[in-house]
Motif scaffolding. Structure first.
Motif, PDB file in Angstrom:
ATOM      1  N   ALA A 123     -28.414  52.010  41.551  1.00 22.82           N
ATOM      2  CA  ALA A 123     -29.322  51.482  40.667  1.00 22.82           C
ATOM      3  C   ALA A 123     -29.030  51.047  39.462  1.00 22.82           C
ATOM      4  O   ALA A 123     -28.070  51.916  38.725  1.00 22.82           O
ATOM      5  N   GLY A 129     -27.419  45.277  40.937  1.00 22.51           N
ATOM      6  CA  GLY A 129     -27.858  46.494  41.578  1.00 22.51           C
ATOM      7  C   GLY A 129     -26.756  47.605  41.627  1.00 22.51           C
ATOM      8  O   GLY A 129     -26.867  48.503  42.192  1.00 22.51           O
ATOM      9  N   VAL A 154     -27.349  51.011  49.754  1.00 17.69           N
ATOM     10  CA  VAL A 154     -28.572  50.540  49.162  1.00 17.69           C
ATOM     11  C   VAL A 154     -28.210  49.984  47.728  1.00 17.69           C
ATOM     12  O   VAL A 154     -27.357  51.018  46.901  1.00 17.69           O
ATOM     13  N   THR A 155     -28.509  48.967  47.243  1.00 15.97           N
ATOM     14  CA  THR A 155     -28.540  48.612  45.819  1.00 15.97           C
ATOM     15  C   THR A 155     -29.788  48.224  45.266  1.00 15.97           C
ATOM     16  O   THR A 155     -30.772  47.462  45.766  1.00 15.97           O
ATOM     17  N   ILE A 156     -30.034  48.825  44.077  1.00 17.56           N
ATOM     18  CA  ILE A 156     -31.451  48.605  43.723  1.00 17.56           C
ATOM     19  C   ILE A 156     -31.133  47.753  41.896  1.00 17.56           C
ATOM     20  O   ILE A 156     -30.844  48.422  41.022  1.00 17.56           O
ATOM     21  N   ALA A 162     -37.770  48.857  38.671  1.00 18.53           N
ATOM     22  CA  ALA A 162     -37.867  48.930  40.120  1.00 18.53           C
ATOM     23  C   ALA A 162     -38.722  50.022  40.651  1.00 18.53           C
ATOM     24  O   ALA A 162     -39.225  49.771  41.969  1.00 18.53           O
ATOM     25  N   LEU A 169     -40.091  52.587  45.620  1.00 19.75           N
ATOM     26  CA  LEU A 169     -39.465  51.449  45.015  1.00 19.75           C
ATOM     27  C   LEU A 169     -40.442  50.513  45.288  1.00 19.75           C
ATOM     28  O   LEU A 169     -41.188  50.154  46.189  1.00 19.75           O
ATOM     29  N   ASP A 171     -40.089  47.092  45.532  1.00 24.46           N
ATOM     30  CA  ASP A 171     -39.371  46.000  46.254  1.00 24.46           C
ATOM     31  C   ASP A 171     -39.228  46.371  47.990  1.00 24.46           C
ATOM     32  O   ASP A 171     -38.529  47.140  48.127  1.00 24.46           O
ATOM     33  N   ALA A 174     -35.555  46.444  49.030  1.00 26.38           N
ATOM     34  CA  ALA A 174     -34.726  47.810  48.541  1.00 26.38           C
ATOM     35  C   ALA A 174     -35.333  48.787  49.312  1.00 26.38           C
ATOM     36  O   ALA A 174     -34.361  49.739  49.587  1.00 26.38           O
ATOM     37  N   GLN A 177     -33.829  49.078  52.587  1.00 25.89           N
ATOM     38  CA  GLN A 177     -32.355  49.144  52.687  1.00 25.89           C
ATOM     39  C   GLN A 177     -32.278  50.778  52.526  1.00 25.89           C
ATOM     40  O   GLN A 177     -31.467  51.179  53.419  1.00 25.89           O
TER      41      GLN A 177
END
Length: 197
Positions: A123, A129, A154-156, A162, A169, A171, A174, A177
């Motif tokens: 994150a 991200g 996973v990228t935030i 976020a 989360l 989103d 995300a 993911q």
């Protein structure tokens, strides 16, 4: 079949760390998927800067041995990795290096990184991200430590906004993911356990 044992490690000690929040959410998702989860803070395993001479003269520090044993007691590891200067944190790299130096009894080299599965997340306040940190971490683990690192990650991005008030989360992409990473991590741990029989 016994619940898969997963170790969750945030690579930051900063108060209010986005990656600590990601690690907490990953732990929750893993428990919802019926995994047995251990989440740690590297603050509880203080280590000196890695020094091969120190390791040769007096052996690895006690906390390095504890970390290595903790990793070995789990079939999978989820690491939430902050991004520092397009790479991983010195804290996380130092822990990985010390764990790699621990040899107990008849351990082969890099014993803690073998026969278990690693999953990655990041994150970051930026738009990527934390992608650069995951590229660097994947190289350290998969190439340097010869670990099995799953392709899903996973990228935030925009991490300051976020998470909602319940630390979920906002989103959907995300969140999806993260659920996929958790699912795949558990699948690989179970597969590896069956193959080891």
């Amino acid at each position: 079949m016994p619940a898969p044992k997963i170790l969750v490690i945030p690579g930051s000690l900063r108060r209010g760390s986005h990656n600590s929040r990601l690690a907490a959410l990953a732990s929750k998702e893993l428990m919802l998927a019926d995994a047995e989860v251990t989440r740690i803070s590297l603050a509880d395993y203080e280590l000196p800067i890695y020094d091969a001479d120190l390791a040769a003269e007096s052996g690895p520090p006690g906390n390095a041995v504890k970390l290595k044993q903790l990793v070995c007691a789990h079939g999978g590891v989820f690491i939430a990795s902050p991004e520092y200067n397009a790479s991983i944190t010195p804290l996380l790299k130092n822990a990985i290096d010390w764990i790699s130096a621990v040899r107990e009894r008849d351990d082969p080299p890099l014993a803690a990184y073998q026969n278990r599965v690693f999953a990655l997340g990041a994150a970051s306040p930026g738009r990527s991200g934390g992608m650069q940190s995951l590229i660097a971490l994947r190289q350290v683990l998969a190439v340097g430590c010869r670990a099995l690192v799953i392709g899903e990650q996973v990228t935030i991005p925009n991490a300051a906004e976020a998470f909602d008030d319940m630390d979920e989360l906002r989103d959907a992409r995300a969140a999806g993911q993260l659920k996929l990473v958790v699912k795949k991590l558990i699948e690989y741990v179970r597969m590896l356990r069956l193959e080891g029989r």
